[in-house]
Write a protein that holds these residues in place. Structure first.
Motif, PDB file in Angstrom:
ATOM      1  N   GLN A 215     -23.105  -1.302  -5.431  1.00 21.83           N
ATOM      2  CA  GLN A 215     -22.840  -1.635  -4.035  1.00 21.83           C
ATOM      3  C   GLN A 215     -21.366  -1.999  -3.849  1.00 21.83           C
ATOM      4  OE1 GLN A 215     -25.395  -1.193  -1.743  1.00 21.83           O
ATOM      5  NE2 GLN A 215     -26.319  -0.340  -3.605  1.00 21.83           N
ATOM      6  N   PRO A 216     -20.874  -1.999  -2.608  1.00 20.88           N
ATOM      7  CA  PRO A 216     -19.448  -2.294  -2.372  1.00 20.88           C
ATOM      8  C   PRO A 216     -18.979  -3.626  -2.961  1.00 20.88           C
ATOM      9  CG  PRO A 216     -20.430  -1.353  -0.402  1.00 20.88           C
ATOM     10  CD  PRO A 216     -21.563  -1.582  -1.376  1.00 20.88           C
ATOM     11  N   ASN A 217     -19.886  -4.613  -3.073  1.00 20.28           N
ATOM     12  CA  ASN A 217     -19.478  -5.901  -3.633  1.00 20.28           C
ATOM     13  C   ASN A 217     -19.491  -5.912  -5.159  1.00 20.28           C
ATOM     14  OD1 ASN A 217     -22.205  -6.006  -4.262  1.00 20.28           O
ATOM     15  ND2 ASN A 217     -22.562  -8.011  -3.327  1.00 20.28           N
ATOM     16  N   GLY A 218     -19.818  -4.761  -5.766  1.00 17.19           N
ATOM     17  CA  GLY A 218     -19.792  -4.668  -7.222  1.00 17.19           C
ATOM     18  C   GLY A 218     -21.128  -4.928  -7.890  1.00 17.19           C
ATOM     19  N   LEU A 219     -22.097  -5.451  -7.140  1.00 20.89           N
ATOM     20  CA  LEU A 219     -23.415  -5.747  -7.711  1.00 20.89           C
ATOM     21  C   LEU A 219     -24.368  -4.568  -7.492  1.00 20.89           C
ATOM     22  CD1 LEU A 219     -23.761  -9.498  -6.625  1.00 20.89           C
ATOM     23  CD2 LEU A 219     -22.841  -8.556  -8.755  1.00 20.89           C
ATOM     24  N   PHE A 220     -25.599  -4.731  -7.952  1.00 14.83           N
ATOM     25  CA  PHE A 220     -26.570  -3.645  -7.914  1.00 14.83           C
ATOM     26  C   PHE A 220     -27.889  -4.156  -7.345  1.00 14.83           C
ATOM     27  CE2 PHE A 220     -23.521  -2.858 -11.196  1.00 14.83           C
ATOM     28  CZ  PHE A 220     -23.305  -1.482 -11.183  1.00 14.83           C
ATOM     29  N   TYR A 221     -28.428  -3.401  -6.358  1.00 13.13           N
ATOM     30  CA  TYR A 221     -29.769  -3.719  -5.904  1.00 13.13           C
ATOM     31  C   TYR A 221     -30.765  -3.440  -7.022  1.00 13.13           C
ATOM     32  CZ  TYR A 221     -28.135  -3.794  -1.016  1.00 13.13           C
ATOM     33  OH  TYR A 221     -27.489  -4.089   0.151  1.00 13.13           O
ATOM     34  N   ILE A 264     -14.942  -4.912 -10.746  1.00 11.76           N
ATOM     35  CA  ILE A 264     -15.461  -5.269  -9.421  1.00 11.76           C
ATOM     36  C   ILE A 264     -16.696  -6.157  -9.572  1.00 11.76           C
ATOM     37  CG2 ILE A 264     -16.537  -4.365  -7.323  1.00 11.76           C
ATOM     38  CD1 ILE A 264     -14.810  -1.853  -7.656  1.00 11.76           C
ATOM     39  N   MET A 265     -17.536  -5.810 -10.521  1.00 12.96           N
ATOM     40  CA  MET A 265     -18.738  -6.612 -10.753  1.00 12.96           C
ATOM     41  C   MET A 265     -18.381  -8.008 -11.240  1.00 12.96           C
ATOM     42  SD  MET A 265     -22.079  -5.881 -13.155  1.00 12.96           S
ATOM     43  CE  MET A 265     -23.646  -6.640 -12.685  1.00 12.96           C
ATOM     44  N   MET A 266     -17.464  -8.120 -12.182  1.00 10.49           N
ATOM     45  CA  MET A 266     -17.079  -9.429 -12.713  1.00 10.49           C
ATOM     46  C   MET A 266     -16.488 -10.319 -11.624  1.00 10.49           C
ATOM     47  SD  MET A 266     -18.091  -9.438 -15.841  1.00 10.49           S
ATOM     48  CE  MET A 266     -19.398  -8.292 -15.351  1.00 10.49           C
ATOM     49  N   ALA A 267     -15.691  -9.727 -10.735  1.00 14.04           N
ATOM     50  CA  ALA A 267     -15.096 -10.509  -9.644  1.00 14.04           C
ATOM     51  C   ALA A 267     -16.174 -11.055  -8.721  1.00 14.04           C
ATOM     52  CB  ALA A 267     -14.108  -9.646  -8.865  1.00 14.04           C
ATOM     53  N   SER A 268     -17.197 -10.256  -8.461  1.00  9.34           N
ATOM     54  CA  SER A 268     -18.292 -10.705  -7.613  1.00  9.34           C
ATOM     55  C   SER A 268     -19.102 -11.795  -8.305  1.00  9.34           C
ATOM     56  CB  SER A 268     -19.186  -9.513  -7.261  1.00  9.34           C
ATOM     57  OG  SER A 268     -20.087  -9.845  -6.234  1.00  9.34           O
ATOM     58  N   LEU A 269     -19.360 -11.622  -9.582  1.00  7.75           N
ATOM     59  CA  LEU A 269     -20.106 -12.646 -10.331  1.00  7.75           C
ATOM     60  C   LEU A 269     -19.358 -13.971 -10.356  1.00  7.75           C
ATOM     61  CD1 LEU A 269     -21.431 -10.524 -13.342  1.00  7.75           C
ATOM     62  CD2 LEU A 269     -22.784 -11.474 -11.460  1.00  7.75           C
TER      63      LEU A 269
END
Length: 379
Positions: A215-221, A264-269
């Motif tokens: 997803q745009p925020n780097g996470l996954f549904y 991107i994922m790490m930044a969101s986490l």
């Protein structure tokens, strides 16, 4: 007098700056931990707990018909911890646990017909890396090869051949779990053989999953029709990208895309880490409970990123340290990890995720603690 006052002021500013710098450095330290929380102590306790445990069957009292993927993930973590901690005796115990698969327990070896079964190959491949016993290589390599072989078995779908025709594994499902299960065995096959074809095809697979699911925020549904960021589901992606990137060559054409998805994922986490250092059952839901398997996987991903220079140490080091120190508090006197979400299917219902059972000692939670201990010990 003015000169003396100016000098004292300069000294005070200098000392304050030094103290601040030292405090920041301590907060980001991934080498030194309080007694009882060091990776060697924690890893040893959890690994020995694994050695003493029977083959698990997703919480059922009966023995499994085949070795399950949570056991594989824990076994792999125990082996890598033994290697990084220099514990040859532990490696020997883990090898002894495997030995019956060549004889009396051969029927427990899963067929390489599904991602959750094929990941088993990561264990014999790690045993080969550490012992050079060719029996392990032959078994693990055969499993890794079948993942990109001819579609066969009860799990073949109408789309399986289409995936194979695109150069992907026919076991592709577009489930976020896959990107640890596939990546683990293919990366291990590369590490054991030196043949880049294994890790290069895993990288190609990872890009397809990133382009399709992130997803745009780097996470996954959890699934395209389930718009919730379930912690452990996302944890598989975080751990899978980390495992892949630490061995993927810098000239691989897919590396830049994977690194972008990872960062991107790490930044969101980082944004969603709770003040106590944990991550939650639903990552972005402040009412969700702190969940240990996801926290362990995210911690492993951040430690690996900092250690390899992919992530800024001053930013992510404190987050990784805080997460590790929080996580180890959930390990009880038996070396069992508490607050592990039970096995979870998808459902488009927030309450379903909040109400999931919380297990103690489940291998889904034991495994990432061992991955973290290993990552902390890696140079």
């Amino acid at each position: 007098m003015k000169t003396m006052m100016a000098g004292l002021l300069t000294l005070l500013v200098f000392n304050t700056g030094m103290a601040t710098a030292q405090k920041k450095s301590a907060a980001a330290d991934l080498t030194h931990f309080p007694k009882g929380s060091t990776p060697k102590e924690i890893g040893k306790r959890v690994a020995e707990r694994f050695v003493a445990s029977p083959h698990p069957n997703f919480g059922k009292p009966t023995s499994p018909k085949k070795i399950t993927y949570p056991e594989v993930c824990t076994w792999y973590g125990a082996l890598t911890f033994a290697q990084e901690s220099g514990d040859k005796a532990l490696t020997d115990k883990l090898a002894q646990r495997f030995e019956p698969f060549f004889t009396t327990e051969a029927a427990l070896v899963p067929a390489a017909d599904h991602v959750d079964h094929t990941v088993f190959g990561a264990v014999p491949l790690e045993l080969y890396i550490q012992t050079k016993d060719k029996r392990y290589l032959d078994m693990g390599k055969a499993i890794a090869d079948k993942q990109w072989g001819t579609p066969e078995g009860p799990h073949v779908k109408p789309q399986s051949q289409g995936y194979a025709d695109r150069g992907l594994t026919w076991q592709t499902r577009m489930w976020i779990d896959d990107m640890f299960m596939i990546t683990a065995v293919q990366s291990q096959a590369y590490r054991a053989t030196g043949d880049k074809a294994y890790i290069d095809r895993a990288a190609k697979e990872m890009v397809v999953y990133l382009d399709s699911l992130q997803q745009p925020n780097g996470l996954f549904y959890h699934a395209p029709d389930v718009p919730y960021f379930w912690g452990r589901g996302d944890g598989w992606m975080a751990a899978g990208m980390s495992e892949l990137l630490r061995s993927l060559s810098k000239d691989n054409p897919d590396r830049e895309r994977i690194m972008k998805g990872y960062k991107i994922m790490m930044a969101s986490l980082l944004k969603y880490q709770a003040p106590d250092g944990m991550w939650r059952q639903l990552i972005d839901d402040p009412e969700a409970w702190p969940e240990t398997s996801a926290t362990g996987m995210f911690t492993f991903a951040m430690i690996t990123g900092v250690k390899n220079g992919w992530l800024d140490a001053a930013t992510y080091g404190p987050a990784a340290r805080k997460a590790w120190l929080a996580l180890v508090k959930y390990i009880d006197d038996n070396a069992d990890v508490r607050e592990v979400c039970e096995g979870t299917n998808k459902k488009n219902d927030r309450q379903y995720y909040l109400d999931r059972g919380r297990i103690t000692g489940d291998m889904h939670g034991q495994a990432p603690v061992l991955w973290c201990a290993t990552a902390l010990l890696r140079k």
